[in-house]
Design a protein around this motif. Structure first.
Motif, PDB file in Angstrom:
ATOM      1  N   VAL A   1      -8.139   6.820  -8.365  1.00 30.50           N
ATOM      2  CA  VAL A   1      -7.185   5.732  -8.159  1.00 30.50           C
ATOM      3  C   VAL A   1      -7.281   4.745  -9.317  1.00 30.50           C
TER       4      VAL A   1
ATOM      5  N   MET B   1       3.027   3.312  -4.163  1.00 33.15           N
ATOM      6  CA  MET B   1       2.115   3.980  -5.085  1.00 33.15           C
ATOM      7  C   MET B   1       2.867   5.093  -5.802  1.00 33.15           C
TER       8      MET B   1
ATOM      9  N   SER C   1      -3.652  -3.900  -7.277  1.00 28.69           N
ATOM     10  CA  SER C   1      -4.958  -4.269  -6.720  1.00 28.69           C
ATOM     11  C   SER C   1      -4.809  -4.768  -5.287  1.00 28.69           C
TER      12      SER C   1
ATOM     13  N   HIS D   1      -5.863   0.874 -10.214  1.00 30.52           N
ATOM     14  CA  HIS D   1      -5.146  -0.282  -9.667  1.00 30.52           C
ATOM     15  C   HIS D   1      -5.239  -1.463 -10.619  1.00 30.52           C
TER      16      HIS D   1
ATOM     17  N   TYR E   1      -4.639  -1.716  -3.191  1.00 27.49           N
ATOM     18  CA  TYR E   1      -5.936  -1.040  -3.125  1.00 27.49           C
ATOM     19  C   TYR E   1      -6.882  -1.747  -2.155  1.00 27.49           C
ATOM     20  N   HIS E   2      -6.932  -3.068  -2.226  1.00 26.82           N
ATOM     21  CA  HIS E   2      -7.874  -3.813  -1.392  1.00 26.82           C
ATOM     22  C   HIS E   2      -7.449  -3.867   0.072  1.00 26.82           C
TER      23      HIS E   2
ATOM     24  N   ALA F   1       0.810  -1.214   0.000  1.00 29.78           N
ATOM     25  CA  ALA F   1       0.000   0.000   0.000  1.00 29.78           C
ATOM     26  C   ALA F   1       0.845   1.265   0.000  1.00 29.78           C
TER      27      ALA F   1
ATOM     28  N   ILE G   1      -9.342   5.385   1.235  1.00 27.57           N
ATOM     29  CA  ILE G   1      -9.632   5.567  -0.187  1.00 27.57           C
ATOM     30  C   ILE G   1     -10.381   6.882  -0.414  1.00 27.57           C
TER      31      ILE G   1
END
Length: 304
Positions: free
Chosen positions: A274, A238, A254, A276, A257-258, A235, A265
């Motif tokens: 965003v 980025m 991804s 991803h 993101y999750h 995370a 977010i």
């Protein structure tokens, strides 16, 4: 400017688990080798397609089979672009040093308006390293180089870069749950135009953490804190990019993101959308993610 619409990416031909880098990259997982090159290539191509669908200008250079460079998919570690200047960096492992292929550098000099090369690679002879915008997270707007020290990030090389490029070094120590130094700053920190995503809990020294927060605050950027449990899912890895319409986008995997909460977010999307993409094979075998795959180009193309 903090972000660019032009990204350099290296298409892999020999992607695999790199035993040389695994000695101090806790994000790599051994034993995930089945069809790693083919799966990584599919992830790479989907990533490029997604960026281009969002109007990001991507230059692709295909790697060569020889010499063997299993981590060539992460070009941001050996080169960075700064107007008419490029910087070349000292790399920790022998097989990553081979990524600085002379013919590739010559091609870039021909393609782009490069007038100056800052070559820091001589530090390899002294076993001192600085792996580009992996080791440093740059606030280009304010000319600040954030760096957590590790076997791959030496303060002497950092100071040399900052002196030659007129950056202010902001140095700290960041560790994981086992108190092991985090190998690259860009897995726990991302600087965008109006905000900074950072894992403050990985900085155990209170003064260092307070100084870091104070510096970020002085730049007027909002801090979006993430947990180390999220760093483990990349995370922090980025990158904010622009598209050709001048719109800002935050790019991540991804998995990253999750791992984010809805509140995180929402904070990010207050500033920009965003993007991803799934990068599971690359993350598992390579120990790097979306940010590591993109070398930002801030240099004009030559007119031929």
């Amino acid at each position: 400017m903090q972000s660019t619409a032009h990204i350099l990416m290296i298409q892999p031909v020999n992607f695999s688990f790199n035993t040389e880098t695994a000695v101090n990259n806790a994000f790599q997982v051994e034993g995930k080798m089945d069809n790693a090159q083919q799966k990584a290539l599919e992830e790479f191509e989907n990533f490029v397609f997604t960026l281009r669908m969002h109007n990001v200008d991507v230059t692709i250079i295909k790697d060569t089979p020889f010499p063997y460079t299993p981590d060539s998919i992460f070009p941001n570690n050996w080169i960075s672009f700064h107007g008419h200047t490029i910087c070349l960096y000292p790399m920790y492992t022998n097989n990553r040093r081979l990524e600085r292929k002379p013919e590739l550098i010559e091609m870039l000099k021909h393609k782009y308006n490069i007038e100056r090369i800052i070559d820091l690679t001589h530090y390899e002879e002294k076993n001192k390293f600085l792996e580009g915008t992996g080791s440093m997270v740059l606030d280009r707007d304010n000319r600040i180089a954030y760096a957590c020290l590790s076997p791959r990030t030496d303060i002497a090389v950092l100071d040399d870069f900052c002196r030659q490029m007129s950056y202010l070094p902001v140095v700290f120590t960041a560790t994981d749950e086992n108190n092991t130094p985090i190998y690259h700053t860009n897995v726990m920190m991302c600087v965008a135009d109006r905000y900074v995503v950072v894992c403050l809990e990985s900085i155990k020294n209170k003064k260092q953490a307070d100084d870091l927060k104070s510096t970020i605050s002085m730049t007027g950027k909002e801090i979006i804190a993430i947990k180390f449990s999220q760093v483990k899912h990349f995370a922090g890895n980025m990158l904010q990019v622009q598209n050709t319409k001048g719109e800002q986008l935050l790019v991540m995997s991804s998995q990253a993101y999750h791992s984010l909460t809805k509140a995180q977010i929402k904070k990010i999307e207050k500033f920009n959308p965003v993007i991803h993409v799934p990068l599971t094979t690359i993350e598992t075998n390579g120990g790097g993610s979306a940010r590591c795959m993109m070398a930002e180009i801030f240099t004009d193309r030559n007119h031929v």
